[in-house]
Design a protein around this motif. Structure first.
Motif, PDB file in Angstrom:
ATOM      1  N   LEU A 109       0.483  -1.033  -0.069  1.00 11.78           N
ATOM      2  CA  LEU A 109      -0.163  -0.034   0.046  1.00 11.78           C
ATOM      3  C   LEU A 109       0.952   1.211   0.023  1.00 11.78           C
ATOM      4  O   LEU A 109       0.490   2.320  -0.625  1.00 11.78           O
ATOM      5  CB  LEU A 109      -0.974   0.087   1.234  1.00 11.78           C
ATOM      6  CG  LEU A 109      -1.947  -0.934   1.312  1.00 11.78           C
ATOM      7  CD1 LEU A 109      -2.852  -0.712   2.312  1.00 11.78           C
ATOM      8  CD2 LEU A 109      -2.840  -1.120  -0.037  1.00 11.78           C
ATOM      9  N   VAL A 157       0.565   6.980   1.646  1.00 10.03           N
ATOM     10  CA  VAL A 157       1.320   7.215   2.900  1.00 10.03           C
ATOM     11  C   VAL A 157       0.395   5.818   3.616  1.00 10.03           C
ATOM     12  O   VAL A 157      -0.843   5.890   3.818  1.00 10.03           O
ATOM     13  CB  VAL A 157       0.882   8.230   3.988  1.00 10.03           C
ATOM     14  CG1 VAL A 157       1.321   8.202   5.119  1.00 10.03           C
ATOM     15  CG2 VAL A 157       1.451   9.429   2.994  1.00 10.03           C
ATOM     16  N   CYS A 158       1.423   4.961   4.127  1.00 17.29           N
ATOM     17  CA  CYS A 158       0.700   4.034   4.920  1.00 17.29           C
ATOM     18  C   CYS A 158       2.007   3.316   5.846  1.00 17.29           C
ATOM     19  O   CYS A 158       2.534   2.205   5.639  1.00 17.29           O
ATOM     20  CB  CYS A 158       0.328   2.990   4.035  1.00 17.29           C
ATOM     21  SG  CYS A 158      -0.866   1.616   4.984  1.00 17.29           S
ATOM     22  N   ARG A 195      -9.048  -3.409  12.173  1.00 16.90           N
ATOM     23  CA  ARG A 195      -9.656  -2.649  11.052  1.00 16.90           C
ATOM     24  C   ARG A 195     -10.041  -4.298  10.176  1.00 16.90           C
ATOM     25  O   ARG A 195     -11.058  -4.052   9.378  1.00 16.90           O
ATOM     26  CB  ARG A 195      -8.468  -2.046  10.089  1.00 16.90           C
ATOM     27  CG  ARG A 195      -8.904  -1.437   8.758  1.00 16.90           C
ATOM     28  CD  ARG A 195     -10.078  -0.648   8.582  1.00 16.90           C
ATOM     29  NE  ARG A 195     -10.605   0.091   9.879  1.00 16.90           N
ATOM     30  CZ  ARG A 195     -10.510   1.581   9.736  1.00 16.90           C
ATOM     31  NH1 ARG A 195      -9.914   2.067   8.708  1.00 16.90           N
ATOM     32  NH2 ARG A 195     -10.876   2.345  10.873  1.00 16.90           N
ATOM     33  N   LEU A 248     -13.930  -4.743   8.987  1.00 14.01           N
ATOM     34  CA  LEU A 248     -14.411  -4.738   7.527  1.00 14.01           C
ATOM     35  C   LEU A 248     -14.925  -6.390   7.211  1.00 14.01           C
ATOM     36  O   LEU A 248     -15.916  -6.536   6.692  1.00 14.01           O
ATOM     37  CB  LEU A 248     -13.233  -4.544   6.778  1.00 14.01           C
ATOM     38  CG  LEU A 248     -12.527  -3.286   6.652  1.00 14.01           C
ATOM     39  CD1 LEU A 248     -11.239  -3.180   5.762  1.00 14.01           C
ATOM     40  CD2 LEU A 248     -13.633  -1.995   6.261  1.00 14.01           C
ATOM     41  N   HIS A 303     -17.849  -5.103   1.819  1.00 13.31           N
ATOM     42  CA  HIS A 303     -16.482  -4.503   1.597  1.00 13.31           C
ATOM     43  C   HIS A 303     -15.354  -5.581   1.336  1.00 13.31           C
ATOM     44  O   HIS A 303     -15.191  -6.482   2.423  1.00 13.31           O
ATOM     45  CB  HIS A 303     -16.032  -3.688   2.921  1.00 13.31           C
ATOM     46  CG  HIS A 303     -14.812  -2.678   2.438  1.00 13.31           C
ATOM     47  ND1 HIS A 303     -15.066  -1.387   2.953  1.00 13.31           N
ATOM     48  CD2 HIS A 303     -13.779  -3.098   2.009  1.00 13.31           C
ATOM     49  CE1 HIS A 303     -13.775  -0.789   2.624  1.00 13.31           C
ATOM     50  NE2 HIS A 303     -12.865  -1.681   1.998  1.00 13.31           N
ATOM     51  N   ASP A 342      -8.236   2.049  -3.880  1.00 10.69           N
ATOM     52  CA  ASP A 342      -6.626   1.437  -3.361  1.00 10.69           C
ATOM     53  C   ASP A 342      -6.022   0.376  -4.354  1.00 10.69           C
ATOM     54  O   ASP A 342      -5.957  -0.694  -3.627  1.00 10.69           O
ATOM     55  CB  ASP A 342      -6.836   1.143  -1.918  1.00 10.69           C
ATOM     56  CG  ASP A 342      -7.418   2.290  -1.048  1.00 10.69           C
ATOM     57  OD1 ASP A 342      -7.116   3.495  -1.650  1.00 10.69           O
ATOM     58  OD2 ASP A 342      -7.765   2.009   0.072  1.00 10.69           O
ATOM     59  N   LYS A 395     -13.724   2.884   5.369  1.00 12.64           N
ATOM     60  CA  LYS A 395     -12.656   2.671   6.353  1.00 12.64           C
ATOM     61  C   LYS A 395     -11.734   1.804   5.592  1.00 12.64           C
ATOM     62  O   LYS A 395     -11.748   0.542   4.903  1.00 12.64           O
ATOM     63  CB  LYS A 395     -13.219   1.515   7.564  1.00 12.64           C
ATOM     64  CG  LYS A 395     -14.277   2.543   8.330  1.00 12.64           C
ATOM     65  CD  LYS A 395     -14.970   1.628   9.380  1.00 12.64           C
ATOM     66  CE  LYS A 395     -15.772   2.280  10.075  1.00 12.64           C
ATOM     67  NZ  LYS A 395     -16.690   1.554  10.880  1.00 12.64           N
ATOM     68  N   LYS A 396     -10.517   2.557   5.717  1.00 11.16           N
ATOM     69  CA  LYS A 396      -9.146   1.770   4.919  1.00 11.16           C
ATOM     70  C   LYS A 396      -8.300   1.183   5.600  1.00 11.16           C
ATOM     71  O   LYS A 396      -8.157   1.580   6.841  1.00 11.16           O
ATOM     72  CB  LYS A 396      -8.804   3.104   3.954  1.00 11.16           C
ATOM     73  CG  LYS A 396      -9.495   3.611   3.107  1.00 11.16           C
ATOM     74  CD  LYS A 396      -8.511   4.618   2.289  1.00 11.16           C
ATOM     75  CE  LYS A 396      -9.266   5.578   1.236  1.00 11.16           C
ATOM     76  NZ  LYS A 396      -9.322   4.832   0.110  1.00 11.16           N
ATOM     77  N   PHE A 397      -7.395   0.544   4.933  1.00 12.30           N
ATOM     78  CA  PHE A 397      -5.841   0.483   5.676  1.00 12.30           C
ATOM     79  C   PHE A 397      -4.909   1.342   5.174  1.00 12.30           C
ATOM     80  O   PHE A 397      -4.206   1.755   5.814  1.00 12.30           O
ATOM     81  CB  PHE A 397      -5.334  -1.095   5.149  1.00 12.30           C
ATOM     82  CG  PHE A 397      -5.930  -2.249   5.691  1.00 12.30           C
ATOM     83  CD1 PHE A 397      -5.750  -2.778   7.140  1.00 12.30           C
ATOM     84  CD2 PHE A 397      -6.966  -3.043   5.110  1.00 12.30           C
ATOM     85  CE1 PHE A 397      -6.445  -3.585   7.690  1.00 12.30           C
ATOM     86  CE2 PHE A 397      -7.614  -3.971   5.695  1.00 12.30           C
ATOM     87  CZ  PHE A 397      -7.512  -4.285   6.985  1.00 12.30           C
ATOM     88  N   MET A 398      -5.237   1.796   3.949  1.00 10.95           N
ATOM     89  CA  MET A 398      -4.186   2.924   3.411  1.00 10.95           C
ATOM     90  C   MET A 398      -4.359   4.051   4.371  1.00 10.95           C
ATOM     91  O   MET A 398      -5.194   4.198   5.096  1.00 10.95           O
ATOM     92  CB  MET A 398      -5.026   3.387   1.949  1.00 10.95           C
ATOM     93  CG  MET A 398      -4.195   4.306   1.050  1.00 10.95           C
ATOM     94  SD  MET A 398      -2.460   3.591   0.559  1.00 10.95           S
ATOM     95  CE  MET A 398      -3.329   2.726  -0.732  1.00 10.95           C
ATOM     96  N   CYS A 436      -4.791   3.186   8.401  1.00  9.79           N
ATOM     97  CA  CYS A 436      -6.012   2.847   8.427  1.00  9.79           C
ATOM     98  C   CYS A 436      -6.962   4.131   8.761  1.00  9.79           C
ATOM     99  O   CYS A 436      -7.797   4.253   9.773  1.00  9.79           O
ATOM    100  CB  CYS A 436      -6.034   2.017   9.999  1.00  9.79           C
ATOM    101  SG  CYS A 436      -5.322   0.718   9.774  1.00  9.79           S
TER     102      CYS A 436
END
Lengths: 176, 176
Positions: A48, A53-54, A65, A69, A76, A113, B99-102, B105
């Protein structure tokens, strides 16, 4: 049937079978599946980082998270491609299902993403990720699937069957 | 303090109070709130028709979708403005939280289905809807809020603080 014709038919059949085998082989090598909780250890977060940014996701944050999800199930879905040889996640993309009143209580798939590892480009993995996410949206009864991309990536998404529809506007919050 | 100065200050104060009252009065007249289950009877679906197809939503379908969205609470909010005089819904817009991980989170607010009744334009109701949805996304901890719009509507969203970021691509499913 002449022997010549028979040989031609057999060759064509074998060639097709061999192509099919090669394709199956490629697909086995780069199997596509849903994200699993163990994928953090397989470089999912590092992948990612190639998109945005991650750089600081703890194991706990990842698991929280992931569970959040997972709780919404098919609404999702995150697809990943794992390179069997290296055990690394080399491509990913997500889709979530928006439930509307508009379009007679219609549903829309939002793709987000999408990223392919820089060392794994040219293997059509991006297209496979998009197909996986698009087919998921279709199977969920969506009337369309949408995504935002840079002008540079338009041609790729056009090859995947998408067309430009409008412009994307964003407002960033300063406190984040 | 001279009497003249005192009178000036009092006038200024009263003028401010009166402006404030007028504003409050406008806000009362066009109160903004979350969608309620009784809003189908107040023209909510007819309002959506001004934006796109929405011509056959039964009471049951509306109630089912309403409950489905209510179940996710603050993760999907629909704002409406009701005209107290007519009892009609004259503006609406929705925001849901991805809601992302990117972005470590991170969370993103997606604004959709913004529409103001054609007879109620010019009262800045669209801007109030956008502010309501944007503030909701901010309060939910989103790092940005995004939306897709036509080129013609770009200027309106720029006035609301948005900037063009990229292009929106769409793939429509033929079977819907």
């Amino acid at each position: 049937m002449t022997e010549k014709l028979f040989v031609r038919i057999v060759r064509k059949f074998e060639s097709k079978r061999s192509n099919g085998k090669m394709q199956n082989c490629e697909e086995q090598k780069y199997g596509i599946r849903k994200l699993e909780i163990s994928d953090k250890g397989k470089g999912f977060i590092e992948l990612l980082q190639q998109l945005s940014v991650c750089d600081s996701v703890s194991d706990k944050e990842f698991e929280d998270r992931f569970r959040e999800l997972s709780a919404v199930g098919d609404d999702h879905v995150i697809g990943v491609i794992e390179d069997e040889a290296s055990g690394k996640i080399i491509a990913t993309g997500s889709v979530f299902i928006e439930k509307k009143f508009m379009r007679n209580c219609g549903k829309v798939g939002h793709i987000e993403d999408v990223v392919v590892d820089s060392s794994a480009r040219g293997k059509h993995l991006g297209k496979r990720i998009i197909n996986f996410l698009t087919e998921h949206a279709r199977s969920m009864g969506c009337y369309k699937v949408i995504l935002d991309c840079s002008v540079e990536n338009k041609a790729f998404y056009e090859k995947c069957g998408f067309q430009q529809k409008s412009v994307q506007m964003a407002l960033y919050f300063a406190d984040h």
